[in-house]
Each structure stands twice: as C-alpha cells, then as structure tokens.
Design an enzyme around this catalytic site. Structure first.
Site, mmCIF file in Angstrom:
data_model
loop_
_atom_site.group_PDB
_atom_site.id
_atom_site.type_symbol
_atom_site.label_atom_id
_atom_site.label_comp_id
_atom_site.label_asym_id
_atom_site.label_seq_id
_atom_site.Cartn_x
_atom_site.Cartn_y
_atom_site.Cartn_z
ATOM 1 N N ASP A 17 -13.351 -11.384 8.259
ATOM 2 C CA ASP A 17 -12.027 -11.266 8.888
ATOM 3 C C ASP A 17 -11.983 -10.045 9.803
ATOM 4 O O ASP A 17 -11.073 -9.240 9.739
ATOM 5 C CB ASP A 17 -10.927 -11.184 7.824
ATOM 6 C CG ASP A 17 -9.524 -11.395 8.402
ATOM 7 O OD1 ASP A 17 -9.424 -11.990 9.507
ATOM 8 O OD2 ASP A 17 -8.552 -10.963 7.776
ATOM 9 N N VAL A 49 0.841 -1.197 0.000
ATOM 10 C CA VAL A 49 0.000 0.000 0.000
ATOM 11 C C VAL A 49 0.876 1.247 0.000
ATOM 12 O O VAL A 49 1.798 1.364 0.807
ATOM 13 C CB VAL A 49 -0.946 0.019 1.227
ATOM 14 C CG1 VAL A 49 -1.860 1.245 1.164
ATOM 15 C CG2 VAL A 49 -1.776 -1.253 1.283
#
Length: 234
Positions: free
Chosen positions: A110, A2
């Site tokens: 998650d 990222v």
C-alpha cells in the site's frame, strides 16, 4: 486511532496506535494489526518507523507503540513547493527502506505518499520513514495466506500495479510499480491515471497508456530530466 503518549517511567514519547473498539470483533483486522507490528519491527531500518511495543489494554483494545515522529506526510509536502533535490532525496531514502523490507521478504502493498512520513535527522536533514505495514505480505509465511488470498484487492487504486488490480498474486514488484507512480506524482504534480470510480482507475492501470512524465510536467510548467523519466517509466 493514533495518540501521542509518553512512557510513565522513562518519559519517552511514542505514537500509540489503537484499534477502534468496533473493529475488535473483526478477527482479520486484529490479525492485520498484529502483522503490522511483526512486519515493521522485523525489518529494522532507519527509513522504516520503529515499533517499540505491542499488547492489549485492560478493556481488551489492542495497541501498537511506535516511535514518535515530528514532521509531515509526503502527501502534505507535495501540496506546497517541494524542491527537486529535496524530493529526490526523500524518494531515494524511501526506496532504501523498501529494499530493506524486500530483503526480508516483506511486500508493503500500500505504497502511497500518505505512508511516506518526512521528519528530520539530528543534522536537520529530511529523513523519510515508511509507515503502515498493516496489509504487508510476508513471503513464505503460511499464516498470512488467509489475509492475502488471491482475488482480494487491498491497497489504494491510484498506486496499484496491474497484477494487484486484477487480484493476482503479487511480489515486491508491486511496491516498485507504486514507487514509479509516486515519483510521477511528485515531479509532475498529478498521478498518471484518474477516473470517476475505483474500478475505472484500476482498469487504466491494467490497459491504459501512460502520458510521458516530461510531457505532463511541461503542461504544469515543470521539468523532468530524461534520466529521471526513464526511471519512472521503467
């Protein structure tokens, strides 16, 4: 990977999420990446990270452009002194985001403190943003069934519901269970189940008995109100 990036024309900062080159050959990983873009962008809620764009770079890499957030994951904030009222505010916002996802038939699958990012709104108040819908399951979408086939375990063991740990078919209740675990950890300072192995943790989620949050909190010099304990245990 990222990166912080900026749109060259409108000078808007974004978080640019790229699939690593060695992952591109894994068709399922690429499909999950596309699914993350579809899932998160289809919900459209202030407590879920906004997706601005999705595409391919000239070298073949796949990217996802998301709103740039300044702040910290809840997991980092929990290591310091997170005030009771602030923690409650963040968790209530998180459940609002989850409820919006569930209303669209999307199960995150998650949920964990690392995927709850805390930034601030225009008035400087804490603002929770749900991240990482990469393994989300979209109800009724046949295209996703190969990605979420029964018997395949996805997720993080500390926050995993018993049915998820058993590889069974799951629904939105798996996220609610995970929120219970996250609340337990935020207010007591520890997760309810620990073990030396992945399977050891899963086994406890399936068969173990939870130590009451008030008892666990007291051992750490904290206090959990009865009303909050009832919510966690439910």
């Amino acid at each position: 990977e990222v990166y912080e990036a900026e749109h060259i024309h409108i000078e808007k900062r974004v978080a640019l999420k790229l699939l690593r080159p060695e992952i591109l050959a894994n068709k399922e990983a690429v499909a999950r990446f596309r699914q993350e873009a579809r899932s998160a962008s289809s919900i459209g809620h202030q407590n879920i990270i906004a997706i601005d764009d999705f595409g391919n770079l000239p070298d073949g890499r796949v990217y996802l452009a998301m709103e740039f957030l300044a702040g910290s994951p809840l997991a980092d904030l929990m290591e310091g002194q997170l005030g009771f009222d602030v923690a409650l505010h963040i968790l209530i916002q998180t459940t609002h985001g989850l409820a919006a996802a569930h209303a669209k038939g999307i199960v995150h699958r998650d949920m964990k403190p690392e995927n709850i990012f805390v930034t601030h709104d225009a008035q400087g108040r804490p603002l929770a943003k749900l991240l990482d819908f990469g393994i989300a399951k979209v109800s009724g979408n046949d295209e996703n069934q190969n990605l979420t086939r029964t018997g395949t375990i996805f997720g993080t063991p500390f926050y995993m519901s018993p049915e998820q740990a058993l590889g069974q078919k799951i629904d939105h209740r798996a996220d609610i269970y995970a929120m219970g675990v996250i609340m337990y950890e935020v207010f007591t300072g520890t997760v309810p189940f620990k073990a030396d192995s992945f399977m050891g943790i899963l086994t406890q989620h399936i068969t173990g008995q939870v130590t009451p949050p008030s008892q666990m909190a007291a051992a750490a010099g904290r206090m959990v109100p009865a009303e909050l304990e009832a919510v966690m245990l439910k």
